[in-house]
Design an enzyme around this catalytic site. Structure first.
Site, PDB file in Angstrom:
ATOM      1  N   SER A 116       0.813  -1.184   0.233  1.00 58.31           N
ATOM      2  CA  SER A 116      -0.035  -0.065   0.194  1.00 58.31           C
ATOM      3  C   SER A 116       0.816   1.399  -0.012  1.00 58.31           C
ATOM      4  O   SER A 116       0.227   2.290  -0.332  1.00 58.31           O
ATOM      5  CB  SER A 116      -0.941   0.001   1.156  1.00 58.31           C
ATOM      6  OG  SER A 116      -1.640  -1.071   1.392  1.00 58.31           O
ATOM      7  N   HIS A 137      -1.547  -2.916  -7.091  1.00 60.26           N
ATOM      8  CA  HIS A 137      -2.086  -2.448  -5.923  1.00 60.26           C
ATOM      9  C   HIS A 137      -3.614  -2.626  -6.039  1.00 60.26           C
ATOM     10  O   HIS A 137      -4.245  -1.919  -6.580  1.00 60.26           O
ATOM     11  CB  HIS A 137      -1.774  -0.958  -5.524  1.00 60.26           C
ATOM     12  CG  HIS A 137      -2.367  -0.530  -4.239  1.00 60.26           C
ATOM     13  ND1 HIS A 137      -2.722   0.728  -4.021  1.00 60.26           N
ATOM     14  CD2 HIS A 137      -2.480  -1.399  -3.110  1.00 60.26           C
ATOM     15  CE1 HIS A 137      -3.284   0.715  -2.796  1.00 60.26           C
ATOM     16  NE2 HIS A 137      -3.108  -0.179  -2.405  1.00 60.26           N
ATOM     17  N   GLU A 149      -4.336  -0.255  -8.949  1.00 58.26           N
ATOM     18  CA  GLU A 149      -3.097   0.622  -9.677  1.00 58.26           C
ATOM     19  C   GLU A 149      -2.001  -0.187 -10.110  1.00 58.26           C
ATOM     20  O   GLU A 149      -1.331  -1.095  -9.151  1.00 58.26           O
ATOM     21  CB  GLU A 149      -2.568   1.403  -8.359  1.00 58.26           C
ATOM     22  CG  GLU A 149      -3.507   2.538  -8.211  1.00 58.26           C
ATOM     23  CD  GLU A 149      -3.048   3.407  -6.858  1.00 58.26           C
ATOM     24  OE1 GLU A 149      -2.594   4.632  -7.012  1.00 58.26           O
ATOM     25  OE2 GLU A 149      -3.105   3.156  -5.634  1.00 58.26           O
ATOM     26  N   ASN A 188      -3.838   6.132  -2.232  1.00 57.28           N
ATOM     27  CA  ASN A 188      -3.559   6.116  -0.918  1.00 57.28           C
ATOM     28  C   ASN A 188      -3.285   7.285  -0.428  1.00 57.28           C
ATOM     29  O   ASN A 188      -3.553   7.882   0.737  1.00 57.28           O
ATOM     30  CB  ASN A 188      -2.783   4.888  -0.376  1.00 57.28           C
ATOM     31  CG  ASN A 188      -3.473   3.768  -0.241  1.00 57.28           C
ATOM     32  OD1 ASN A 188      -4.350   3.552  -0.153  1.00 57.28           O
ATOM     33  ND2 ASN A 188      -2.458   2.772   0.242  1.00 57.28           N
TER      34      ASN A 188
HETATM   35  N1  LIG Z   1      -6.231  -4.407   3.822  1.00 56.69           N
HETATM   36  C1  LIG Z   1      -6.356  -3.595   2.625  1.00 56.69           C
HETATM   37  O1  LIG Z   1      -7.623  -2.987   2.455  1.00 56.69           O
HETATM   38  C2  LIG Z   1      -5.231  -3.330   1.682  1.00 56.69           C
HETATM   39  C3  LIG Z   1      -5.599  -2.788   0.440  1.00 56.69           C
HETATM   40  C4  LIG Z   1      -4.499  -2.633  -0.566  1.00 56.69           C
HETATM   41  C5  LIG Z   1      -3.272  -3.237  -0.011  1.00 56.69           C
HETATM   42  N2  LIG Z   1      -3.173  -3.744   0.969  1.00 56.69           N
HETATM   43  C6  LIG Z   1      -1.670  -4.279   1.279  1.00 56.69           C
HETATM   44  O2  LIG Z   1      -1.874  -5.736   1.076  1.00 56.69           O
HETATM   45  C7  LIG Z   1      -0.931  -6.359   2.016  1.00 56.69           C
HETATM   46  C8  LIG Z   1      -1.712  -7.530   2.732  1.00 56.69           C
HETATM   47  O3  LIG Z   1      -2.688  -6.817   3.638  1.00 56.69           O
HETATM   48  P1  LIG Z   1      -3.759  -7.773   4.334  1.00 56.69           P
HETATM   49  O4  LIG Z   1      -4.721  -6.668   4.545  1.00 56.69           O
HETATM   50  O5  LIG Z   1      -4.082  -8.694   3.301  1.00 56.69           O
HETATM   51  O6  LIG Z   1      -2.956  -8.222   5.430  1.00 56.69           O
HETATM   52  P2  LIG Z   1      -3.661  -9.437   6.505  1.00 56.69           P
HETATM   53  O7  LIG Z   1      -2.681  -9.392   7.764  1.00 56.69           O
HETATM   54  O8  LIG Z   1      -5.014  -9.994   6.484  1.00 56.69           O
HETATM   55  O9  LIG Z   1      -2.703 -10.703   5.676  1.00 56.69           O
HETATM   56  C9  LIG Z   1      -1.176 -10.762   5.392  1.00 56.69           C
HETATM   57  C10 LIG Z   1      -0.698 -12.236   5.700  1.00 56.69           C
HETATM   58  O10 LIG Z   1       0.606 -12.452   5.325  1.00 56.69           O
HETATM   59  C11 LIG Z   1       0.908 -13.628   5.887  1.00 56.69           C
HETATM   60  N3  LIG Z   1       2.281 -13.618   6.120  1.00 56.69           N
HETATM   61  C12 LIG Z   1       3.218 -13.062   6.570  1.00 56.69           C
HETATM   62  N4  LIG Z   1       4.491 -13.269   6.595  1.00 56.69           N
HETATM   63  C13 LIG Z   1       4.307 -14.318   5.598  1.00 56.69           C
HETATM   64  C14 LIG Z   1       5.503 -14.935   4.651  1.00 56.69           C
HETATM   65  N5  LIG Z   1       6.728 -14.991   4.849  1.00 56.69           N
HETATM   66  N6  LIG Z   1       5.045 -15.875   3.686  1.00 56.69           N
HETATM   67  C15 LIG Z   1       3.733 -16.082   3.453  1.00 56.69           C
HETATM   68  N7  LIG Z   1       2.664 -15.381   3.914  1.00 56.69           N
HETATM   69  C16 LIG Z   1       3.186 -14.407   5.007  1.00 56.69           C
HETATM   70  C17 LIG Z   1       0.300 -13.820   7.223  1.00 56.69           C
HETATM   71  O11 LIG Z   1       0.240 -14.921   7.788  1.00 56.69           O
HETATM   72  C18 LIG Z   1      -1.031 -13.145   6.716  1.00 56.69           C
HETATM   73  O12 LIG Z   1      -2.160 -14.137   6.459  1.00 56.69           O
HETATM   74  C19 LIG Z   1      -0.431  -5.367   2.735  1.00 56.69           C
HETATM   75  O13 LIG Z   1       1.133  -5.127   2.195  1.00 56.69           O
HETATM   76  C20 LIG Z   1      -1.202  -4.240   2.625  1.00 56.69           C
HETATM   77  O14 LIG Z   1      -0.578  -2.939   2.842  1.00 56.69           O
HETATM   78  C21 LIG Z   1      -4.215  -3.991   2.028  1.00 56.69           C
END
Ligand SMILES: NC(=O)c1ccc[n+]([C@@H]2O[C@H](COP(=O)([O-])OP(=O)(O)OC[C@H]3O[C@@H](n4cnc5c(N)ncnc54)[C@H](O)[C@@H]3O)[C@@H](O)[C@H]2O)c1
Length: 293
Positions: A116, A137, A149, A188
């Protein structure tokens, strides 16, 4: 059939995997947490069944689910045509993963991050072939949000960038090209500026979160308000993104208030746990925090 490896089976990774499987790709979903994998499988199964009942999918759920497999390692990077990383918003974690993925994946495979906030170039510097690294993204919940994005790092090749724009279209999503990878990219940054102000107004007791959301819906035609968006995304993820933005020198886009951090301490992580800025009933209905429901 082209293969997609999605790394990270949380809120975003599960959604990305689902949409890729729905679009006819063979999908591998990888996570280090067994619990995350189990939750992702349940969520995807539930979601494709619901979408099929509503007539939104052309393939029956069983066919879509056949195209999805889950795993605890990165072995399927060996045969992946596309790799999308969606692990926690922590720069070191992402860099280590990219170092590892690059060694396993075929040379031609684009490796994308769903970060993000972190500039693609900072992640790509750990790889030998930064021309194939880019940002994809997605917005959450991925099955319902049509924007992606497509973010160019300093060294992303034009070929990979344009191929990725076309890939996003195959998922039924609308790509927006971001030509330079500044922290938070475009959407963002704009949202963060609005959310910082909204959070400060609520933290100062000037207005309630519910009334900000009502105001932005009725006054500015936002489809949902900023606090509803934050609850959907997860306040823990929001806090990680804010920390990352601060570390990248973007303090002006981050609230000075510690309201979100204190909510996290109280277990108010958003919709996924049934409480955040709002409360959520077991069937997912949102109610104001002060109402018992
Ligand atoms: N939540 C949102 O609305 C949103 C929107 C756009 C982008 N993002 C980005 O997407 C990414 C994930 O966000 P999320 O909301 O899904 O988080 P989340 O906490 O729901 O999921 C993250 C996952 O990563 C896993 N993980 C951690 N270390 C790991 C590894 N070494 N190998 C494999 N898996 C691993 C964790 O077990 C977890 O299941 C982040 O970079 C976040 O900034 C989030």
């Amino acid at each position: 059939m082209e293969q997609v490896l999605v790394v990270g089976a949380g809120f975003m990774g599960a959604g990305i995997a689902q949409v890729c499987a729905q679009s006819g790709y063979q999908v591998h979903l990888s996570d280090v947490s067994k619990e995350a994998i189990e939750n992702a499988q349940k969520a995807i199964e539930w979601s494709v069944k619901k979408l099929f009942q509503k007539g939104s999918l052309k393939d029956p759920p069983a066919d879509i689910l056949k195209r999805l497999s889950c795993e605890a390692d990165l072995k399927s990077a060996e045969s992946a045509d596309w790799i999308i990383e969606a692990v926690l918003e922590k720069e070191d974690l992402k860099r280590n993963l990219f170092r590892e993925l690059e060694q396993i994946a075929p040379k031609k495979t684009p490796i994308a991050t769903n970060t993000s906030s972190i500039p693609i170039t900072r992640i790509a510097t750990v790889t030998k072939n930064p021309e194939r690294v880019l940002g994809l993204h997605f917005f959450g919940p991925v099955p319902f949000m049509n924007l992606v994005e497509v973010v160019k790092g300093e060294k992303t090749s034009v070929n990979i960038f344009e191929k990725s724009v076309a890939f996003i279209r195959t998922l039924g999503k609308t790509p927006v090209r971001v030509h330079r990878d500044i922290p938070g990219f475009v959407m963002n940054r704009i949202f963060s500026a609005a959310f910082r102000e909204a959070l400060d107004l609520v933290a100062d007791g000037i207005v309630s979160a519910e009334d900000v959301d009502i105001g932005m819906r009725l006054g500015y035609n936002w489809h949902i308000g900023p606090f509803e968006i934050a609850d959907n995304a997860g306040l823990d993820t929001f806090a990680l993104v804010s920390r990352s933005m601060k570390a990248l020198g973007e303090e002006m886009l981050v609230s000075k208030s510690d309201l979100v951090e204190s909510m996290i301490q109280e277990g108010r992580l958003g919709r996924k746990v049934g409480k955040g800025f709002y409360r959520y009933t077991p069937d997912g209905k949102r109610i104001p925090w002060d109402e018992k429901g």
